[in-house]
Enzyme design. Structure first.
Site, PDB file in Angstrom:
ATOM      1  N   SER A 146      13.327 -52.375 -17.922  1.00  0.00           N
ATOM      2  CA  SER A 146      13.889 -52.052 -18.566  1.00  0.00           C
ATOM      3  C   SER A 146      12.909 -52.502 -20.063  1.00  0.00           C
ATOM      4  CB  SER A 146      15.322 -52.868 -18.704  1.00  0.00           C
ATOM      5  OG  SER A 146      15.492 -52.618 -19.764  1.00  0.00           O
ATOM      6  N   LYS A 201      13.426 -46.753 -18.945  1.00  0.00           N
ATOM      7  CA  LYS A 201      14.390 -47.572 -19.763  1.00  0.00           C
ATOM      8  C   LYS A 201      14.153 -48.013 -20.669  1.00  0.00           C
ATOM      9  CE  LYS A 201      18.988 -50.496 -18.778  1.00  0.00           C
ATOM     10  NZ  LYS A 201      19.738 -51.216 -18.222  1.00  0.00           N
ATOM     11  N   LEU A 202      14.393 -47.208 -22.290  1.00  0.00           N
ATOM     12  CA  LEU A 202      14.613 -47.664 -23.248  1.00  0.00           C
ATOM     13  C   LEU A 202      16.160 -48.315 -23.790  1.00  0.00           C
ATOM     14  CD1 LEU A 202      12.370 -44.993 -25.215  1.00  0.00           C
ATOM     15  CD2 LEU A 202      11.742 -46.645 -23.937  1.00  0.00           C
ATOM     16  N   LYS A 203      15.472 -49.991 -24.041  1.00  0.00           N
ATOM     17  CA  LYS A 203      17.259 -50.679 -25.186  1.00  0.00           C
ATOM     18  C   LYS A 203      17.012 -48.965 -26.691  1.00  0.00           C
ATOM     19  CE  LYS A 203      18.256 -53.636 -22.509  1.00  0.00           C
ATOM     20  NZ  LYS A 203      20.265 -53.098 -21.930  1.00  0.00           N
ATOM     21  N   ASP A 219      19.550 -47.673 -22.912  1.00  0.00           N
ATOM     22  CA  ASP A 219      20.409 -47.905 -22.667  1.00  0.00           C
ATOM     23  C   ASP A 219      21.458 -48.672 -24.465  1.00  0.00           C
ATOM     24  OD1 ASP A 219      22.587 -50.320 -22.241  1.00  0.00           O
ATOM     25  OD2 ASP A 219      21.605 -51.328 -20.797  1.00  0.00           O
ATOM     26  N   ASN A 266      23.550 -50.861 -25.063  1.00  0.00           N
ATOM     27  CA  ASN A 266      24.435 -52.056 -24.644  1.00  0.00           C
ATOM     28  C   ASN A 266      25.417 -51.835 -25.657  1.00  0.00           C
ATOM     29  OD1 ASN A 266      21.613 -53.227 -23.952  1.00  0.00           O
ATOM     30  ND2 ASN A 266      23.237 -53.665 -22.366  1.00  0.00           N
ATOM     31  N   GLU A 323      23.015 -44.642 -21.254  1.00  0.00           N
ATOM     32  CA  GLU A 323      23.625 -46.312 -20.673  1.00  0.00           C
ATOM     33  C   GLU A 323      24.511 -47.161 -21.274  1.00  0.00           C
ATOM     34  OE1 GLU A 323      21.690 -48.873 -18.534  1.00  0.00           O
ATOM     35  OE2 GLU A 323      22.529 -50.946 -18.090  1.00  0.00           O
ATOM     36  N   ASP A 327      28.497 -49.113 -17.749  1.00  0.00           N
ATOM     37  CA  ASP A 327      27.376 -51.018 -17.141  1.00  0.00           C
ATOM     38  C   ASP A 327      28.576 -51.659 -17.420  1.00  0.00           C
ATOM     39  OD1 ASP A 327      26.335 -53.066 -17.041  1.00  0.00           O
ATOM     40  OD2 ASP A 327      24.339 -53.048 -18.062  1.00  0.00           O
ATOM     41  N   LYS A 331      25.669 -54.620 -11.161  1.00  0.00           N
ATOM     42  CA  LYS A 331      25.327 -54.938 -11.764  1.00  0.00           C
ATOM     43  C   LYS A 331      26.251 -56.638 -10.433  1.00  0.00           C
ATOM     44  CE  LYS A 331      23.266 -55.212 -16.141  1.00  0.00           C
ATOM     45  NZ  LYS A 331      23.805 -54.965 -17.176  1.00  0.00           N
ATOM     46  N   GLY A 375      20.135 -55.092 -13.625  1.00  0.00           N
ATOM     47  CA  GLY A 375      19.958 -56.592 -13.582  1.00  0.00           C
ATOM     48  C   GLY A 375      19.891 -57.227 -14.799  1.00  0.00           C
TER      49      GLY A 375
HETATM   50  O1  OSB Z   1      21.979 -54.485 -20.198  1.00  0.00           O
HETATM   51  O2  OSB Z   1      21.124 -53.843 -18.454  1.00  0.00           O
HETATM   52  C1  OSB Z   1      21.543 -54.312 -19.600  1.00  0.00           C
HETATM   53  C2  OSB Z   1      19.161 -57.797 -19.784  1.00  0.00           C
HETATM   54  C3  OSB Z   1      20.309 -58.225 -20.091  1.00  0.00           C
HETATM   55  C4  OSB Z   1      21.500 -57.600 -20.261  1.00  0.00           C
HETATM   56  C5  OSB Z   1      21.900 -57.035 -19.887  1.00  0.00           C
HETATM   57  C6  OSB Z   1      20.286 -55.641 -19.806  1.00  0.00           C
HETATM   58  C7  OSB Z   1      19.717 -56.476 -19.321  1.00  0.00           C
HETATM   59  C8  OSB Z   1      18.175 -55.128 -19.091  1.00  0.00           C
HETATM   60  C9  OSB Z   1      17.171 -56.081 -18.229  1.00  0.00           C
HETATM   61  O3  OSB Z   1      18.423 -53.461 -19.197  1.00  0.00           O
HETATM   62  C10 OSB Z   1      17.142 -55.595 -16.444  1.00  0.00           C
HETATM   63  C11 OSB Z   1      16.599 -56.574 -15.975  1.00  0.00           C
HETATM   64  O4  OSB Z   1      15.042 -55.856 -15.989  1.00  0.00           O
HETATM   65  O5  OSB Z   1      16.938 -57.043 -15.800  1.00  0.00           O
HETATM   66 MG    MG Z   2      22.998 -52.380 -19.523  1.00  0.00          MG
END
Ligand code: OSB
Ligand code: MG
Length: 374
Positions: free
Chosen positions: A142, A168-170, A195, A197, A220, A245, A269, A297
């Site tokens: 990520s 995976k790009l935020k 992702d 969020n 995501e 998620d 998760k 994660g």
């Molecule tokens: O939304 O998946 C998520 C990290 C912290 C909180 C939320 C997320 C994430 C990640 C990182 O995307 C995942 C990782 O490499 O642990």
């Molecule tokens: Mg996520």
């Protein structure tokens, strides 16, 4: 029996700041729960909260408080009724914690510490207990929101070279199409997903449909956690699969979102759903409904990572997880590091979660400990 719980608060610097649509962090604020049995054996669980309520309503200080004041004391009758050196069964722990609302990440940490202890009493690994079918898992990575496209290409380049099997790009409004175009130009064939969020709104459907041209595995959590209808509306405009998620909090919420048509892939998760038993139950539901799953994660240390990798070895985990190597996060981890080998990590085989903190690292990273006896 009796159990001494030790709540360890740690701070571990990240190798680079991790920025998402909900905020940025450069130090991981970690809580490890240690459950010590009468005969001195320890079980471990990691609390995956962030320091602030940005990803979900839980946050680290609140999680420590609820564990100390409510979750651990709630287990006192169950632990007291158990014979000496006989840790309460995992299902009974889950049921006892369920009398408290919410707080899944805090519950998961407490439940996992006891599960680790219970498995060690039986000389059984978490993977064997959950039903793992492979001894290595495919790993993705990520990528946080960097300060420029140049930095993005440089960071992704490192991960591609290291062998990660999916990127995976935020993303967030203002950091999406240009970033995707740049990565796709450099690596036309790399398995890629994004992702958000929860950073977009229903009115962004047409904008999100522009992601389709980048051949993504999934988008995501584009919309807020409680907007199940919105995700369904988006998925009628966007061809790329939507993967939830934050919205998936239980077996029932997973079933609801799937049946309603709001998600066609699920990120599992353990912390978000209250523990590994429920994570396994959601996996089983998704297998039955032919919904692919992958292991998310939360920037875990080796303690949480070990357990996640065991989960990711279940048969329904058909997409690479956010189960990256320790070096992606930390120069030094609290455990022996997980090292990427051909884009995979090995599933731990020792009893319980199969790993524990290195005492010297724990001492060095520790900022506080609290003890609660039941
Ligand atoms: O939304 O998946 C998520 C990290 C912290 C909180 C939320 C997320 C994430 C990640 C990182 O995307 C995942 C990782 O490499 O642990
Ligand atoms: Mg996520």
């Amino acid at each position: 029996m009796s159990i001494s719980f030790v709540i360890h608060s740690l701070e571990i610097p990240l190798v680079r700041p991790f920025r998402t649509s909900f905020g940025s962090q450069s130090v991981r604020d970690v809580v490890l729960v240690e459950a010590v049995s009468d005969n001195g054996v320890s079980g471990w669980g990691e609390c995956v909260t962030m320091a602030w309520p940005g990803y979900s309503a839980e946050y680290t200080r609140g999680a420590v408080n609820v564990m100390r004041d409510f979750l651990i004391p709630t287990l006192a009758p169950l632990v007291g009724e158990s014979a000496a050196d006989s840790t309460p069964a995992p299902d009974s722990v889950r049921a006892a914690l369920a009398v408290m609302q919410g707080n899944p990440m805090a519950k998961s940490a407490v439940e996992t510490a006891l599960l680790d202890l219970w498995l060690k009493e039986r000389n059984l690994s978490l993977g064997e207990f959950l039903g793992a079918v492979r001894d290595r898992v495919d790993c993705g990575v990520s990528v946080g929101i960097p300060s420029s496209i140049e930095d993005l290409i440089q960071e992704v380049g490192q991960y591609v070279e290291q062998g990660y099997r999916r990127i995976k790009l935020k993303v967030e409004p203002g950091w999406d199409l240009d970033a995707l175009r740049a990565v796709r130009n450099e690596w036309p064939g790399v398995p890629l997903q994004v992702d958000a969020n929860q950073a977009y709104r229903r009115s962004d459907a047409e904008h999100l449909a522009r992601f389709d041209e980048f051949d993504l595995l999934l988008i995501e959590q584009p919309l807020p956690e409680d907007d199940i209808l919105g995700h369904k509306l988006i998925s009628s405009v966007v061809s790329t699969p939507i993967c939830l998620d934050e919205s998936i909090l239980s077996v029932d919420s997973a079933e609801g979102a799937i049946e309603f048509g709001a998600t066609t892939i699920v990120n599992i998760k353990p912390g978000r759903v209250g523990g590994f038993l429920t994570a396994r139950d959601i996996h089983d539901l998704c297998v039955e409904k032919e919904i692919p799953v992958w292991c998310g994660g939360m920037l875990e240390t080796g303690v949480g990572r070990a357990a996640n990798i065991a989960l990711a070895a279940l048969p329904g985990f058909t997409l690479p997880g956010d189960t990256s190597a320790s070096s992606r996060y930390y120069k030094e981890d609290v455990t022996e590091p997980f090292v990427l080998d051909n884009g995979q990590l090995a599933v731990p085989t020792g009893p319980g979660i199969g790993i524990e903190p290195i005492a010297a690292n724990l001492a060095e990273m520790s900022t506080a400990t609290e003890r609660v006896d039941v």
